[in-house]
Write a protein that holds these residues in place. Structure first.
Motif, PDB file in Angstrom:
ATOM      1  N   HIS A 365      55.351 -55.488 -46.640  1.00 26.70           N
ATOM      2  CA  HIS A 365      54.759 -55.369 -47.975  1.00 26.70           C
ATOM      3  C   HIS A 365      53.333 -55.920 -47.998  1.00 26.70           C
ATOM      4  O   HIS A 365      52.485 -55.407 -48.747  1.00 26.70           O
ATOM      5  CB  HIS A 365      55.624 -56.108 -48.992  1.00 26.70           C
ATOM      6  CG  HIS A 365      55.171 -55.940 -50.411  1.00 26.70           C
ATOM      7  ND1 HIS A 365      55.348 -54.774 -51.109  1.00 26.70           N
ATOM      8  CD2 HIS A 365      54.530 -56.796 -51.258  1.00 26.70           C
ATOM      9  CE1 HIS A 365      54.842 -54.901 -52.332  1.00 26.70           C
ATOM     10  NE2 HIS A 365      54.347 -56.126 -52.440  1.00 26.70           N
ATOM     11  N   ALA A 366      53.064 -56.945 -47.183  1.00 23.69           N
ATOM     12  CA  ALA A 366      51.701 -57.488 -47.106  1.00 23.69           C
ATOM     13  C   ALA A 366      50.724 -56.484 -46.503  1.00 23.69           C
ATOM     14  O   ALA A 366      49.523 -56.544 -46.770  1.00 23.69           O
ATOM     15  CB  ALA A 366      51.706 -58.782 -46.295  1.00 23.69           C
ATOM     16  N   ASN A 367      51.210 -55.576 -45.662  1.00 23.47           N
ATOM     17  CA  ASN A 367      50.407 -54.470 -45.117  1.00 23.47           C
ATOM     18  C   ASN A 367      49.178 -54.985 -44.359  1.00 23.47           C
ATOM     19  O   ASN A 367      48.047 -54.519 -44.568  1.00 23.47           O
ATOM     20  CB  ASN A 367      49.985 -53.515 -46.239  1.00 23.47           C
ATOM     21  CG  ASN A 367      49.518 -52.181 -45.697  1.00 23.47           C
ATOM     22  OD1 ASN A 367      49.881 -51.774 -44.592  1.00 23.47           O
ATOM     23  ND2 ASN A 367      48.698 -51.484 -46.472  1.00 23.47           N
ATOM     24  N   SER A 368      49.415 -55.940 -43.480  1.00 25.67           N
ATOM     25  CA  SER A 368      48.332 -56.447 -42.624  1.00 25.67           C
ATOM     26  C   SER A 368      48.265 -55.594 -41.359  1.00 25.67           C
ATOM     27  O   SER A 368      49.272 -55.457 -40.650  1.00 25.67           O
ATOM     28  CB  SER A 368      48.604 -57.907 -42.261  1.00 25.67           C
ATOM     29  OG  SER A 368      47.712 -58.365 -41.270  1.00 25.67           O
ATOM     30  N   PRO A 369      47.112 -54.979 -41.029  1.00 19.48           N
ATOM     31  CA  PRO A 369      47.030 -54.090 -39.847  1.00 19.48           C
ATOM     32  C   PRO A 369      47.480 -54.754 -38.555  1.00 19.48           C
ATOM     33  O   PRO A 369      48.207 -54.150 -37.754  1.00 19.48           O
ATOM     34  CB  PRO A 369      45.550 -53.698 -39.812  1.00 19.48           C
ATOM     35  CG  PRO A 369      45.079 -53.859 -41.220  1.00 19.48           C
ATOM     36  CD  PRO A 369      45.842 -55.024 -41.773  1.00 19.48           C
ATOM     37  N   CYS A 404      62.571 -51.823 -47.090  1.00 14.63           N
ATOM     38  CA  CYS A 404      61.531 -51.743 -46.051  1.00 14.63           C
ATOM     39  C   CYS A 404      61.020 -50.307 -45.906  1.00 14.63           C
ATOM     40  O   CYS A 404      59.801 -50.056 -45.888  1.00 14.63           O
ATOM     41  CB  CYS A 404      62.076 -52.227 -44.706  1.00 14.63           C
ATOM     42  SG  CYS A 404      62.205 -53.999 -44.533  1.00 14.63           S
ATOM     43  N   ILE A 405      61.946 -49.356 -45.779  1.00 12.30           N
ATOM     44  CA  ILE A 405      61.562 -47.962 -45.577  1.00 12.30           C
ATOM     45  C   ILE A 405      60.839 -47.420 -46.802  1.00 12.30           C
ATOM     46  O   ILE A 405      59.808 -46.742 -46.693  1.00 12.30           O
ATOM     47  CB  ILE A 405      62.802 -47.118 -45.236  1.00 12.30           C
ATOM     48  CG1 ILE A 405      63.404 -47.591 -43.905  1.00 12.30           C
ATOM     49  CG2 ILE A 405      62.460 -45.641 -45.166  1.00 12.30           C
ATOM     50  CD1 ILE A 405      64.703 -46.914 -43.537  1.00 12.30           C
ATOM     51  N   SER A 406      61.331 -47.728 -48.001  1.00 10.16           N
ATOM     52  CA  SER A 406      60.678 -47.260 -49.222  1.00 10.16           C
ATOM     53  C   SER A 406      59.276 -47.843 -49.353  1.00 10.16           C
ATOM     54  O   SER A 406      58.338 -47.145 -49.778  1.00 10.16           O
ATOM     55  CB  SER A 406      61.522 -47.633 -50.443  1.00 10.16           C
ATOM     56  OG  SER A 406      62.790 -47.021 -50.395  1.00 10.16           O
ATOM     57  N   THR A 407      59.114 -49.118 -48.971  1.00  7.96           N
ATOM     58  CA  THR A 407      57.788 -49.742 -49.015  1.00  7.96           C
ATOM     59  C   THR A 407      56.828 -49.047 -48.070  1.00  7.96           C
ATOM     60  O   THR A 407      55.669 -48.768 -48.421  1.00  7.96           O
ATOM     61  CB  THR A 407      57.893 -51.236 -48.662  1.00  7.96           C
ATOM     62  OG1 THR A 407      58.730 -51.894 -49.612  1.00  7.96           O
ATOM     63  CG2 THR A 407      56.526 -51.895 -48.664  1.00  7.96           C
ATOM     64  N   LEU A 408      57.292 -48.761 -46.870  1.00  9.19           N
ATOM     65  CA  LEU A 408      56.441 -48.089 -45.887  1.00  9.19           C
ATOM     66  C   LEU A 408      55.996 -46.718 -46.384  1.00  9.19           C
ATOM     67  O   LEU A 408      54.820 -46.350 -46.280  1.00  9.19           O
ATOM     68  CB  LEU A 408      57.200 -47.920 -44.564  1.00  9.19           C
ATOM     69  CG  LEU A 408      57.248 -49.115 -43.631  1.00  9.19           C
ATOM     70  CD1 LEU A 408      58.006 -48.750 -42.369  1.00  9.19           C
ATOM     71  CD2 LEU A 408      55.854 -49.562 -43.283  1.00  9.19           C
TER      72      LEU A 408
END
Length: 684
Positions: A365-369, A404-408
């Motif tokens: 969720h933080a979406n850090s590369p 997790c999958i829905s967030t992605l």
């Protein structure tokens, strides 16, 4: 009425206090001592704030009562003493908060090497809470003089009431500058680092849990304070210390180095999850606050939402230990096999792996590369999906993986594009990894087919099917709209022809059918034809068709009304004279109401029922729209009604007589007597 009587009673406590030899415990034995104290009974309050009595009250809540006393009454006096000291009576609070000798007696409660009595600890914490709220400056000044105060708190942090005391110290100090001073003092005492040291394999589970909870509350309260006081010139020192990378490294070292203890791992991850929470405005955050009584309460989150990036220090610290966390999914702490209703789990999933999955969900969720790339390199998503299908009935795990999958699928892609059929589309490497390396579509199809096969053979439905349906729907919806729709469509088209055909057939067939079954009809077919009131004259409503059930219910209700005995009307209700001021007549009326006889015996046949039948046949007609207004005849006009031989009466005349009788009820008593005499003459 009630105000005619003087119901005020003098408290027995006032009578007791007139004695010179009265003892405190005699007063505490009185049932109404707390009520009299809260209403500030002057005699009682003056008696309680005597120095010797205040000392006895404090001793009652800090000293263990004798063990030879019956357990039912052993903590009676400590409980009453605590309630009196926290009754928020200003004289009592002043007497306690301004007497340093009494404060020292309270403080001595912490100065023991033994485990604190949980009940006495709760009394102690409650009294300290009201003092911190009402006598803030005095108590803070007193505690800051004690060099070992923080150490004693941490020593007994395994007792929940002591953890509550720490939270009261952080929340019940209202003046902004004084609160900032308290936070600075606690930071100088290194309370954050010392709480992290409590989350260590050498400590017990209660210390792990309460230390973790304290750190989580400090994080939320500090972020809440930053939103409330945005113009504060100084940053929150406790929060700044907690978000430092070296502080998180210390926590991770306690968790991952040495023996793997589930309590340490779980409570440590809870702190990390709190640090990774998006920062929200006050209307959404919720959390603890201190009310006017010095008690902790929970504020509810509001509807507004606003998220921001997680702490950079937290992400960097966790990034260096992703491999160890992934290894915990593969090799968790040893657990014994677990017998369940559907079989034996050997090993069970365990709390550790569940919280590790939650941690990975927060990192995604933080979406850090950088973190995303490491997760792909470790193949974390594939491991999580393996656990998803292995533990068929663990819905806690299924929910986390589905999130997790829905967030992605709904996370905006980075600034990376590729050309597809002459059109530039954004590339999301994690989604590409999910569909190509983790084979998401193939796993969905295989699991669905396996479930249908097992059910067709008489087996039970797989426990993950509900969440699997959500995952499949999320993938379909993300391919139709959303920030990654074009890229997801491209990945689906890149499947081989057989897999692509199977997926399309599944979406239009099995998945569509399940979605239709899961749709809940909020309006049934018969809702539009619900019965309406028979007195409704709206012509539009007559077009509705009444369902058969309603017709039968109405017919049964009519049948019941027809079978009521004639005495029902005579005995129901109250006469006018029964509403006088006399209490006795009112009581008798209620007694009569409870004795009304509702007789619905269908076999009863008497002249009254025959009378009703005659009236019914005479007056009830069908109200057809075609007949309305044709002749304009008023069916209730004055007519003679013959119920039996010799009985003739006019309907309108009866109505007017009834109205006259109602009006006569407001007349004087002598008029009523005259009317009664006239009635008697008529009867004669």
């Amino acid at each position: 009425m009630f105000w005619k009587f003087d119901l005020h009673t003098t408290s027995h406590i006032d009578t007791l206090l007139e004695r010179d030899d009265i003892s405190l415990f005699e007063v505490l034995d009185e049932e109404d001592v707390l009520q009299e104290c809260k209403v500030t009974n002057r005699k009682l309050v003056d008696f309680l704030i005597r120095p010797q009595n205040m000392t006895t009250l404090v001793n009652s809540i800090t000293e263990e009562p004798p063990c030879d006393v019956d357990e039912k009454i052993r903590f009676k006096y400590p409980n009453i003493s605590c309630e009196i000291l926290t009754a928020d009576v200003s004289q009592i609070t002043d007497a306690l908060g301004e007497d340093e000798a009494l404060l020292n007696k309270l403080y001595d409660f912490l100065m023991t090497d033994n485990t604190l009595n949980p009940l006495l600890a709760s009394f102690f914490s409650k009294v300290m809470g009201i003092l911190i709220n009402r006598k803030t400056e005095q108590i803070v000044s007193f505690l800051r003089k004690k060099d070992d105060f923080v150490g004693l708190l941490l020593k007994h942090i395994g007792t929940s009431a002591i953890m509550d005391l720490l939270l009261r110290l952080l929340t019940c100090v209202e003046p902004p500058q004084l609160r900032q001073d308290v936070f600075s003092w606690l930071n100088e005492e290194k309370i954050v680092q010392r709480l992290i040291d409590m989350i260590h394999p050498s400590k017990d589970d209660d210390q792990h849990s309460n230390a973790s909870q304290s750190l989580c509350d400090i994080i939320r309260l500090s972020r809440d304070q930053m939103i409330q006081i945005q113009d504060s010139p100084e940053p929150d020192q406790l929060l700044a210390t907690l978000e430092k990378q070296e502080t998180i490294e210390q926590l991770l070292s306690n968790m991952l180095e040495g023996p793997k203890v589930e309590s340490v791992l779980v409570n440590g991850i809870l702190v990390l999850l709190t640090l990774l929470e998006p920062r929200r405005p006050r209307s959404e955050m919720g959390g603890f606050y201190c009310n006017v009584d010095g008690q902790l309460e929970i504020s509810q989150p509001g509807p507004e939402t606003c998220s921001s990036q997680a702490s950079i220090g937290t992400l960097l610290a966790i990034k260096h230990h992703l491999r160890e966390f992934h290894q915990l999914l593969l090799e968790p702490p040893k657990k014994e096999s677990l017998l369940t209703t559907f079989g034996v789990l050997d090993p069970p999933l365990g709390n550790t792996r569940l919280h590790v999955v939650k941690l990975f969900a927060s990192l995604l969720h933080a979406n850090s590369p950088g973190v995303n790339q490491d997760l792909m390199d470790l193949n974390v998503l594939s491991t999580m999906m393996d656990l998803y299908f292995k533990y068929v009935y663990n819905n806690f795990l299924h929910s986390q993986v589905e999130q997790c999958i829905s967030t992605l699928l709904n996370t905006p892609p980075p600034e990376e594009e590729v050309e597809n059929s002459g059109e530039m589309i954004s590339v999301h490497q994690l989604i590409k990894h999910l569909l190509q390396k983790c084979h998401l579509t193939q796993r969905i199809l295989f699991a669905w087919e396996e479930n249908e096969k097992e059910q067709s053979e008489g087996g039970r439905r797989k426990g993950y099917m509900g969440h699997l349906t959500k995952v499949a729907n999320a993938l379909v919806q993300s391919s139709e709209k959303g920030p990654n729709s074009l890229f997801i469509l491209k990945l689906i088209k890149d499947l081989n022809e057989d897999e692509q055909e199977q997926w399309e057939k599944f979406v239009s067939g099995a998945l569509s059918e399940v979605n239709k079954k899961n749709m809940v009809d909020l309006v049934s077919e018969n809702t539009a034809t619900m019965p309406i009131c028979s007195d409704d004259e709206d012509g539009d409503l007559k077009e509705f068709n009444f369902p058969q059930e309603a017709v039968l219910q109405q017919a049964f209700a009519d049948y019941q009304m027809q079978q009521m005995t004639s005495t029902f009307v005579d005995h129901f209700g109250f006469n006018d004279e029964e509403f006088g001021e006399q209490e006795q007549s009112v009581q008798s009326a209620f007694n009569r109401a409870t004795n009304v006889n509702f007789s619905l015996n269908a076999d009863d046949e008497n002249p009254n029922s025959n009378l009703f039948e005659l009236c019914y046949k005479e007056r009830i007609q069908q109200f057809d729209d075609e007949d309305e207004g044709s002749d304009g005849e008023d069916i209730w006009q004055d007519k003679e009604v013959r119920f039996s031989s010799g009985t003739v009466q006019c309907v309108s005349q009866r109505s007017s007589d009834s109205t006259d009788r109602d009006g006569s009820r407001d007349s004087e008593d002598d008029d009523d007597e005259d009317d009664d005499n006239d009635d008697d003459d008529d009867d004669d």
